[in-house]
Design a protein around this motif. Structure first.
Motif, PDB file in Angstrom:
ATOM      1  N   ARG A 333       0.839  -1.202   0.000  1.00 33.57           N
ATOM      2  CA  ARG A 333       0.000   0.000   0.000  1.00 33.57           C
ATOM      3  C   ARG A 333       0.870   1.246   0.000  1.00 33.57           C
ATOM      4  O   ARG A 333       1.595   1.498   0.959  1.00 33.57           O
ATOM      5  CB  ARG A 333      -0.911   0.004   1.247  1.00 33.57           C
ATOM      6  N   ILE A 334       0.817   1.997  -1.099  1.00 34.08           N
ATOM      7  CA  ILE A 334       1.438   3.324  -1.065  1.00 34.08           C
ATOM      8  C   ILE A 334       0.358   4.390  -1.280  1.00 34.08           C
ATOM      9  O   ILE A 334       0.643   5.534  -1.561  1.00 34.08           O
ATOM     10  CB  ILE A 334       2.606   3.483  -2.069  1.00 34.08           C
ATOM     11  N   ASP A 335      -0.909   3.932  -1.111  1.00 37.68           N
ATOM     12  CA  ASP A 335      -2.028   4.879  -1.085  1.00 37.68           C
ATOM     13  C   ASP A 335      -2.347   5.247   0.357  1.00 37.68           C
ATOM     14  O   ASP A 335      -3.410   5.795   0.644  1.00 37.68           O
ATOM     15  CB  ASP A 335      -3.268   4.278  -1.772  1.00 37.68           C
ATOM     16  N   ASP A 336      -1.412   4.933   1.272  1.00 39.49           N
ATOM     17  CA  ASP A 336      -1.658   5.140   2.696  1.00 39.49           C
ATOM     18  C   ASP A 336      -1.940   6.602   3.047  1.00 39.49           C
ATOM     19  O   ASP A 336      -2.800   6.895   3.867  1.00 39.49           O
ATOM     20  CB  ASP A 336      -0.487   4.586   3.536  1.00 39.49           C
ATOM     21  N   LEU A 337      -1.231   7.528   2.410  1.00 42.95           N
ATOM     22  CA  LEU A 337      -1.459   8.946   2.732  1.00 42.95           C
ATOM     23  C   LEU A 337      -2.781   9.428   2.153  1.00 42.95           C
ATOM     24  O   LEU A 337      -3.527  10.158   2.802  1.00 42.95           O
ATOM     25  CB  LEU A 337      -0.288   9.787   2.202  1.00 42.95           C
ATOM     26  N   GLU A 338      -3.089   9.001   0.928  1.00 46.03           N
ATOM     27  CA  GLU A 338      -4.385   9.344   0.322  1.00 46.03           C
ATOM     28  C   GLU A 338      -5.537   8.839   1.181  1.00 46.03           C
ATOM     29  O   GLU A 338      -6.539   9.533   1.358  1.00 46.03           O
ATOM     30  CB  GLU A 338      -4.502   8.722  -1.084  1.00 46.03           C
TER      31      GLU A 338
END
Ligand code: NAI
Ligand code: NA
Length: 399
Positions: A333-338
């Motif tokens: 998951r690199i959509d964690d900030l979104e």
């Protein structure tokens, strides 16, 4: 020739070679500034390497880890009096900088879905690199000619079930309207979208690469997906494209089995919503992205494709302790900030009140538009778009 932006529908049909080179250069400078210190990939194949996440993956591998890269993509070179596509110029600019830095970089321009291009890629790996230790799969395409049946599948971006009504924006005019998107006509729409954007072609690639003996011991492969918030679920996660992404995820265990004797492993990485040529064509999404950009920029956590790929490589795929953080479904998951709760709450509140009247104040529609045109090499302050660029139109080449 003087090159100015010209649009047809959502897309920009002209490209500025100097501007696209600037875009590539900025990404290279960003990666160099990160001084990546972890052990990373050495020989990388990127499928879909010319724009968006694939281009940023290539730049991260090359300029973050000194990796040799082979890029595969489908782009048009410049012709007399007609600029090439953005991905063509991006690659020309990337190769020029890579070669100047002493890095191996070659590219293959053709249909990645075909057996021929897979074979050409294998031949090139054999000749120059022997094997690759990372395969990035980053294709986004509206259609696919199936290599075994010859059938041309076209993907659709539709909801499943009831018609879907929500807000959308024409980002060129900043006009916010309601849009109703009719659902699929039949299962065929789902099947075709899966055939184009699902996992079969990724699997074909990995099978062919393995059979040819060009995958290194411990090889990694990664493909990209998106989930997003509730408000886009009907058109994305629960729509036809989401079904294709589910299929992509289901390919992971299949590939893990295929790669087991090489100690290889495959991942789906869930990335952030971003302005790319592909995402601008999805209804509702550009309005969401405009609000998301505003919220994330205000919080100082905005990311573009290069920031995303730097985190993917350094904090996920190639960590110091070798552990790859995964979610409960085994995904990166690199959509964690979104997806952070405070971010989504603020976007949601803005979504409820956004109109044509307030969009310029409460969203980053300007940032969206700027970034969209920058994908084609426009909107760079440093570039004079009234100057002739004749030479640049024909000179850039790829190897
Ligand atoms: P993009 O449109 O910028 O890049 C697509 C790449 O595929 C280009 O290099 C293009 O030349 C290549 N390509 C297309 N058809 C081809 C063919 N037949 N043969 C060879 N190359 C071909 O797309 P983007 O946005 O970077 O998407 C890449 C992946 O990331 C997709 O799987 C997409 O669903 C996913 N993703 C995109 C997000 C976004 O917001 N843009 C968010 C999360 C995931
Ligand atoms: Na890409």
């Amino acid at each position: 020739m003087i090159i100015q932006p010209r649009t047809r529908g959502f897309i920009c049909i002209t490209t500025h070679p100097e501007g696209t080179a600037k875009n590539v250069h900025n990404q290279i400078e960003y990666i160099k500034s990160k001084n990546i210190s972890t052990e990373g990939p050495k020989k990388v194949l990127i499928i879909g390497a010319s724009t968006g996440f694939g281009l940023s993956s290539r730049i991260t591998a090359a300029f973050g880890y000194n990796a040799a890269t082979i890029g595969v993509f489908f782009e048009k070179p410049a012709a007399q009096k007609k600029p090439g596509t953005a991905g063509w110029y991006n690659t020309a600019a990337f190769e020029k900088e890579a070669h100047a830095a002493g890095l191996y970089a070659k590219s293959i321009n053709g249909d990645a879905f075909s057996d021929e291009i897979k074979q050409q890629t294998i031949d090139l790996i054999k000749k120059d690199l022997g094997q690759v230790d990372l395969v990035v799969y980053s294709l986004a395409s509206p259609r696919r000619t199936h290599p075994k049946t010859g059938v041309v599948h076209s993907s659709v971006l539709k909801p499943i079930g009831e018609p879907f009504t929500n807000k959308t924006v024409d980002f060129h005019t900043a006009n916010v309207t309601d849009i109703t998107i009719n659902p699929i006509d039949s299962q065929e729409d789902i099947d075709n979208t899966i055939a184009v954007m699902g996992g079969e072609d990724w699997k074909f690639w990995m099978e062919d690469l393995k059979a040819a003996g060009v995958l290194a011991e411990g090889v990694k492969t990664v493909a990209y997906s998106y989930i997003g918030p509730e408000l886009t679920h009907r058109i994305y996660k629960d729509g036809t494209i989401g079904m294709a992404k589910n299929d992509l995820e289901k390919t992971v265990p299949v590939l893990n089995e295929l790669l087991a004797d090489l100690n290889g492993v495959s991942y789906v990485s869930v990335n952030k919503a971003l302005v790319t040529q592909s995402s601008s064509a999805i209804p509702v999404v550009p309005l969401y992205v405009s609000l998301l950009y505003k919220v994330m920029k205000d919080k100082g956590i905005h990311e573009g494709t290069i920031e995303q790929m730097q985190r993917l490589f350094e904090e996920r795929l190639y960590t110091t302790n070798g552990q790859i953080p995964l979610d409960e479904n085994g995904r990166i998951r690199i959509d964690d900030l979104e997806m952070r709760e405070d971010v989504q709450k603020e976007v949601d509140d803005l979504w409820k009140i956004v109109t044509s009247e307030n969009i310029n104040e409460i969203s980053d529609i300007k940032g969206y538009r700027d970034e969209f045109f920058q994908l084609f090499g426009f909107n760079y302050d440093e570039i004079d778009y009234d100057v002739e660029t004749d030479e640049l139109v024909t000179v850039p080449s790829i190897s």
